[in-house]
Every structure is written in structure tokens, then in C-alpha cells.
Write a protein that holds these residues in place. Structure first.
Motif: not given
Length: 209
Positions: A68, A72, A126, A129-130
Motif C-alpha cells: 500500500q 501510494r 489496493l 486507493e493508492a
């Protein structure tokens, strides 16, 4: 200064990204990029939850947290690079359009790794969201819409029939050459719609339409 949006269509470990502005009512593609969201582009890291499935739960949590953070960081770097490229063209990147999957909200890790269907969903989420985390960090307002609702909603907002809409998006990619796949086309639409979204962060749902 003119404003632009960047649209993303995300896959496991990577995303198609297209930056768009609107000039005299017409969309203009400023840049496109294939964004890698893992440092090592192999199955082990691109399919993080598939990998975590084979680990003890504590190890799995640490691995997912690491992936994660990596996603990001790479998403943030990619957005900053695209913002620089648009700024060189006299356009400021201010918005982000993100295509969502159709899945329901995910449960905790223990339940995810016990379900093959949830593992597939979680791998994609995943990296979505990044993108959202990075776009917020870059100060972009985000617009979110489900992948399967994109063309219909775009037709309503832009007052174009589906065939005309997709024909226009196809033409936008000609100066960039191949590949100009459905990923790039849908990312373009997401960015184009983000330019017309409300000033606050927004998410399109069937009820909101």
C-alpha cells in the motif's frame, strides 16, 4: 491558467493515465502514461492479496501495508510528473477522475484471504486507493464513477450518443499513436467528466443520477 484533469483506469499493479483539458468546449488530450504502481512488476507484487493468501496473517498484514505504501508513493510520483508535463503546456492539473469496480466494500484481511473472489477484488482496490491517496496529497479534487456506468453517464453529461462519444474519444488518441486501447479511452472519459464535476470531491451513483 487553464485547468486539467487526469483520468485513471486501474489494474493490478498499474494504471492507464490520461490528462485532459477543455479548450473552447472541446476536450484536448495533453499527456498519457502507463503508471506502474509496484517497484517490481511481477505477479508476486502486482497480485498482492494473492501473495498474502499464502502467508501467516501477521506477515500478510505487513506485506499488504508495504505494498500500500509503495503504491501510494509511486502514484504520487506519477501524478507530480504529469502535473509538471501539463504545466509546461500552460495548464494546471486540478482534478482526478477514477474508474471504480462494481464490488461491494471489502471486509477485513482475514475474510479477504479466505475468499478467492474477494482476493481478486482487493488486488484492484489496493491500487485504486493508492491513486486516491496520491491525488488528495497533490491537492486534486477527485471524481469517481463505476466502470460499467461510465459511457452511459458521459453520454448524459456531454449530450452525445454512445457511438458518437466513443468515436470522438478514439479520434482524440490518434496524435499519440498506438496503443490507444479501451483503457486509455476510458481514462480519457473519466478525466473529461472530472472537468464537469462539482467543485468538491464527488462520486457518481445510480441514485445521484
Amino acid at each position: 491558467m487553464k485547468q486539467a484533469a487526469i483520468g485513471f483506469r486501474v489494474h493490478s499493479g498499474w494504471a492507464a493515465a490520461v490528462a485532459v483539458c477543455v479548450n473552447k468546449g472541446a476536450p484536448v488530450v495533453l499527456a498519457r502514461q502507463r503508471v506502474h504502481l509496484v517497484e517490481t512488476f511481477t505477479y508476486e507484487f502486482r497480485q498482492a492479496y494473492h501473495t498474502a493468501e499464502k502467508m501467516l496473517l501477521g506477515q500478510a498484514r505487513e506485506f499488504i501495508a508495504r505494498m500500500q505504501a509503495e503504491g501510494r508513493r509511486l502514484a504520487y510520483r506519477a501524478i507530480r510528473e504529469l502535473a509538471s508535463r501539463t504545466l509546461e503546456q500552460g495548464v494546471k492539473l486540478t482534478r482526478c477522475g477514477l474508474l471504480l469496480a462494481s464490488g461491494r466494500p471489502l471486509p477485513g484481511l482475514e475474510k479477504i484471504v479466505a475468499s478467492h473472489a474477494l482476493i481478486h477484488t482487493a488486488d484492484g482496490e489496493l491500487f485504486r486507493e493508492a491513486i486516491l491517496h496520491a491525488s488528495s496529497r497533490c491537492g486534486l479534487r477527485d471524481f469517481r464513477i463505476k466502470d460499467k456506468e461510465l459511457v452511459e453517464h458521459a453520454g448524459l453529461v456531454l449530450h452525445l450518443k454512445s457511438d458518437d462519444l466513443m468515436g470522438r474519444v478514439t479520434e482524440l488518441g490518434r496524435p499519440f499513436g498506438s496503443p490507444w486501447s479501451q483503457d486509455e479511452k476510458f481514462a480519457t472519459l473519466a478525466a473529461w467528466l472530472a472537468m464537469f464535476a462539482p467543485s468538491r470531491n464527488s462520486r457518481v451513483t445510480r441514485k445521484s443520477r
